[in-house]
Design a protein around this motif. Structure first.
Motif, PDB file in Angstrom:
ATOM      1  N   ALA A 147       0.858  -1.166  -0.043  1.00  0.00           N
ATOM      2  CA  ALA A 147       0.125   0.096   0.090  1.00  0.00           C
ATOM      3  C   ALA A 147       0.915   1.242   0.058  1.00  0.00           C
ATOM      4  O   ALA A 147       2.011   1.496   0.517  1.00  0.00           O
ATOM      5  CB  ALA A 147      -0.971  -0.058   1.322  1.00  0.00           C
ATOM      6  N   ARG A 148       0.354   2.232  -0.917  1.00  0.00           N
ATOM      7  CA  ARG A 148       1.109   3.440  -0.854  1.00  0.00           C
ATOM      8  C   ARG A 148       0.885   4.151   0.610  1.00  0.00           C
ATOM      9  O   ARG A 148       1.959   4.943   0.998  1.00  0.00           O
ATOM     10  CB  ARG A 148       0.765   4.254  -2.061  1.00  0.00           C
ATOM     11  N   ASN A 149      -0.126   4.278   1.063  1.00  0.00           N
ATOM     12  CA  ASN A 149      -0.395   5.024   2.330  1.00  0.00           C
ATOM     13  C   ASN A 149      -0.206   4.115   3.213  1.00  0.00           C
ATOM     14  O   ASN A 149      -0.815   3.205   3.480  1.00  0.00           O
ATOM     15  CB  ASN A 149      -2.122   5.277   2.095  1.00  0.00           C
ATOM     16  N   ALA A 150       0.625   4.882   4.380  1.00  0.00           N
ATOM     17  CA  ALA A 150       0.752   4.013   5.498  1.00  0.00           C
ATOM     18  C   ALA A 150      -0.470   3.821   6.567  1.00  0.00           C
ATOM     19  O   ALA A 150      -0.341   2.640   7.073  1.00  0.00           O
ATOM     20  CB  ALA A 150       1.777   4.824   6.402  1.00  0.00           C
ATOM     21  N   PHE A 151      -1.357   4.703   6.511  1.00  0.00           N
ATOM     22  CA  PHE A 151      -2.723   4.383   7.260  1.00  0.00           C
ATOM     23  C   PHE A 151      -3.277   3.455   6.917  1.00  0.00           C
ATOM     24  O   PHE A 151      -3.955   2.507   7.613  1.00  0.00           O
ATOM     25  CB  PHE A 151      -3.420   5.547   7.325  1.00  0.00           C
ATOM     26  N   ALA A 152      -3.271   3.200   5.494  1.00  0.00           N
ATOM     27  CA  ALA A 152      -4.167   2.165   4.797  1.00  0.00           C
ATOM     28  C   ALA A 152      -3.316   0.747   5.305  1.00  0.00           C
ATOM     29  O   ALA A 152      -3.884  -0.411   5.416  1.00  0.00           O
ATOM     30  CB  ALA A 152      -3.967   2.053   3.346  1.00  0.00           C
ATOM     31  N   ALA A 153      -1.912   0.883   5.257  1.00  0.00           N
ATOM     32  CA  ALA A 153      -1.427  -0.322   5.560  1.00  0.00           C
ATOM     33  C   ALA A 153      -1.434  -0.714   7.116  1.00  0.00           C
ATOM     34  O   ALA A 153      -1.950  -2.084   7.110  1.00  0.00           O
ATOM     35  CB  ALA A 153       0.433  -0.298   5.337  1.00  0.00           C
ATOM     36  N   VAL A 154      -1.824   0.019   7.925  1.00  0.00           N
ATOM     37  CA  VAL A 154      -2.005  -0.362   9.450  1.00  0.00           C
ATOM     38  C   VAL A 154      -3.358  -0.825   9.356  1.00  0.00           C
ATOM     39  O   VAL A 154      -3.446  -1.907  10.116  1.00  0.00           O
ATOM     40  CB  VAL A 154      -1.840   0.885  10.184  1.00  0.00           C
ATOM     41  N   ALA A 155      -4.262  -0.163   8.791  1.00  0.00           N
ATOM     42  CA  ALA A 155      -5.688  -0.690   8.674  1.00  0.00           C
ATOM     43  C   ALA A 155      -5.606  -1.946   8.450  1.00  0.00           C
ATOM     44  O   ALA A 155      -6.242  -2.994   8.892  1.00  0.00           O
ATOM     45  CB  ALA A 155      -6.433   0.240   7.940  1.00  0.00           C
ATOM     46  N   ALA A 156      -4.858  -2.386   7.110  1.00  0.00           N
ATOM     47  CA  ALA A 156      -5.043  -3.876   6.590  1.00  0.00           C
ATOM     48  C   ALA A 156      -4.324  -4.577   7.651  1.00  0.00           C
ATOM     49  O   ALA A 156      -4.858  -5.755   7.652  1.00  0.00           O
ATOM     50  CB  ALA A 156      -4.210  -3.830   5.229  1.00  0.00           C
ATOM     51  N   PHE A 157      -3.249  -4.216   8.116  1.00  0.00           N
ATOM     52  CA  PHE A 157      -2.511  -4.911   9.314  1.00  0.00           C
ATOM     53  C   PHE A 157      -3.534  -5.342  10.194  1.00  0.00           C
ATOM     54  O   PHE A 157      -3.484  -6.768  10.849  1.00  0.00           O
ATOM     55  CB  PHE A 157      -1.162  -4.220   9.965  1.00  0.00           C
ATOM     56  N   ILE A 158      -4.371  -4.681  10.756  1.00  0.00           N
ATOM     57  CA  ILE A 158      -5.166  -4.805  12.003  1.00  0.00           C
ATOM     58  C   ILE A 158      -6.409  -6.018  11.420  1.00  0.00           C
ATOM     59  O   ILE A 158      -6.641  -6.976  12.011  1.00  0.00           O
ATOM     60  CB  ILE A 158      -6.064  -3.739  12.502  1.00  0.00           C
ATOM     61  N   ALA A 159      -6.644  -6.048  10.078  1.00  0.00           N
ATOM     62  CA  ALA A 159      -7.809  -6.907   9.622  1.00  0.00           C
ATOM     63  C   ALA A 159      -6.768  -8.167   9.482  1.00  0.00           C
ATOM     64  O   ALA A 159      -7.318  -9.319   9.767  1.00  0.00           O
ATOM     65  CB  ALA A 159      -8.076  -6.367   8.426  1.00  0.00           C
ATOM     66  N   TYR A 160      -5.543  -8.001   8.966  1.00  0.00           N
ATOM     67  CA  TYR A 160      -4.501  -9.383   9.059  1.00  0.00           C
ATOM     68  C   TYR A 160      -4.888 -10.152  10.528  1.00  0.00           C
ATOM     69  O   TYR A 160      -4.963 -11.310  10.249  1.00  0.00           O
ATOM     70  CB  TYR A 160      -3.396  -8.817   8.839  1.00  0.00           C
ATOM     71  N   GLY A 161      -4.539  -9.314  11.479  1.00  0.00           N
ATOM     72  CA  GLY A 161      -4.460  -9.856  12.825  1.00  0.00           C
ATOM     73  C   GLY A 161      -5.760 -10.383  13.075  1.00  0.00           C
ATOM     74  O   GLY A 161      -5.728 -11.556  13.764  1.00  0.00           O
TER      75      GLY A 161
END
Lengths: 309, 107
Positions: A23-37
């Motif tokens: 992801a280009r956007n760091a916030f989107a990456a963090v949001a996806a990481f929470i979903a991943y968890g």
């Protein structure tokens, strides 16, 4: 049908992981990481690891997610970073593909029948007096790991605190929070903690015989404390406070004391005396619980930031 | 194909994706995220191996399962320390890049 669910879950997990990485956007990456968890929690359920699923949901998804959202929000104003060169990207792709291929070959070559310690645990669990095999492993068969883990947590907090600026020492961690007193955050911070307190202590207590335990319970208690802090109803304690420091070392010290008692009464460090294993396990868990709650909560705001409240 | 094999192979893919992100992305926070993706993959691989060791009435070998709980908690504490380091770097240097050719800096 179940296999279809597993395949779907795996595909979504891999997709989310790719999103976190690309992801280009760091916030989107963090949001996806929470979903991943959270989806990893489902994978643990499918692999019959209910205790791990609880830990993953509480710590891997929840607490890590809160930590990363805080970090990405504070780094929001950071200047953009030069992208990696195509040489680096090619190297990364080759390294990643090679690692995956080698590991996959290892997974396909795993021995059959698989080596297992399950029968050994089943034969000896009665001696510990607890019904949950995970708790028996954590606090009896492999209690040295749990002791070192508690100490690692303490060191991580000491490390985070040591990053505070001199001017803020020995102040309070994080920034002062305030929320509208009639807003939804303040409302939830008043309503949820009593419920969370009961659930957290229940999960801790039931961990002896059912899925659950001190880490999962302590995370829920820590979350409740963080909620009241976020709403400005309570403030983080000063890092120089004596009661806080005493409470932080009480858990590991209690665990070590139980270990020394074991070397006197049962002949080996951390050995549990026969017939009194269950009370000793409970004593260690009760000693660890407040320390774990404090450390897990205080790792989120991080180093001291301000001397005033 | 058993569930342990499926999740074991997925874990290999997650480790690869995490390693790619760890090398390819110069932003430290993104490296921390990628490292956690990799960590999740390593845990899942260990969990799949634990699942293969099911027996004696357990759905998976309880010894690696218990160690995984320890692993998840330790991974969180390491992530918290790494995040604190990045935030401090940002506060002191006003910059969080590790991709800077001159002058050579290896922290």
């Amino acid at each position: 049908m179940m296999m279809l669910f597993d395949v779907g879950l795996v595909v979504v997990l891999l997709g989310l992981a790719a999103w976190v990485v690309l992801a280009r956007n760091a916030f989107a990456a963090v949001a996806a990481f929470i979903a991943y968890g959270l989806l990893l929690t489902l994978a643990w359920l499918q692999l019959h690891g209910i205790d791990i699923a609880l830990t993953e949901a509480a710590i891997g998804g929840g607490l890590t997610g809160a930590l990363l959202i805080g970090a990405v929000t504070r780094l929001g104003s950071a200047p953009p970073i030069a992208p990696a060169t195509s040489m680096t990207l090619a190297l990364a792709a080759v390294a990643a593909a090679a690692t995956t291929a080698i590991l996959a070959a290892c997974v396909l070559a795993l021995p059959d029948p698989a080596p297992t310690l399950a029968p050994l645990v089943a034969d000896n669990i009665a001696a510990t007096g607890v019904g949950n095999a995970i708790t028996a492993v954590l606090l009896s068969f492999r209690s040295m790991d749990t002791l070192l883990e508690a100490i690692v947590l303490l060191f991580a907090l000491a490390g985070a605190w040591s990053l505070g600026a001199d001017s803020a020492w020995p102040g309070r961690p994080g920034f002062a929070q305030s929320a509208p007193p009639n807003g939804i955050l303040a409302y939830l911070a008043r309503i949820l903690p009593p419920i969370g307190l009961v659930i957290g202590i229940y999960i801790f207590w039931t961990g002896a015989d059912n899925p659950g335990g001190k880490f999962q319970g302590a995370t829920i208690l820590a979350a409740m404390w963080l909620l009241t802090m976020a709403a400005g109803l309570t403030d983080a304690p000063r890092v120089g406070s004596r009661w806080l420091r005493a409470a932080l070392v009480a858990g590991p010290l209690g665990f070590i004391a139980a270990g020394v008692l074991g070397s006197v009464s049962a002949g080996a460090f951390l050995a549990l005396p026969a017939g009194h294993a269950k009370p000793m396990i409970l004593a260690i868990e009760i000693a660890l619980m407040p320390t774990l709650t404090l450390i897990l909560a205080l790792l989120i705001p991080g180093p001291p930031q301000r001397v005033t409240s | 194909m058993t569930d342990a094999l499926l999740y074991g192979l997925a874990a290999c893919g997650l480790i690869g994706l995490g390693l790619y992100g760890l090398i390819a992305n110069p932003a430290p926070l993104r490296k921390i995220l990628a490292f956690n993706i990799m960590g999740g993959g390593v845990f899942l691989l260990a969990g799949a191996i634990a699942r293969r060791g099911a027996g004696a009435g357990f759905g998976g070998d309880p010894v690696p399962q218990a160690l995984l709980i320890t692993g998840i908690v330790v991974a969180f504490s390491a992530t918290a320390l790494a995040v604190a380091l990045v935030l401090r770097l940002n506060a002191v240097a006003g910059d969080t890049t590790l991709a800077e050719p001159p002058p050579a800096n290896d922290d």
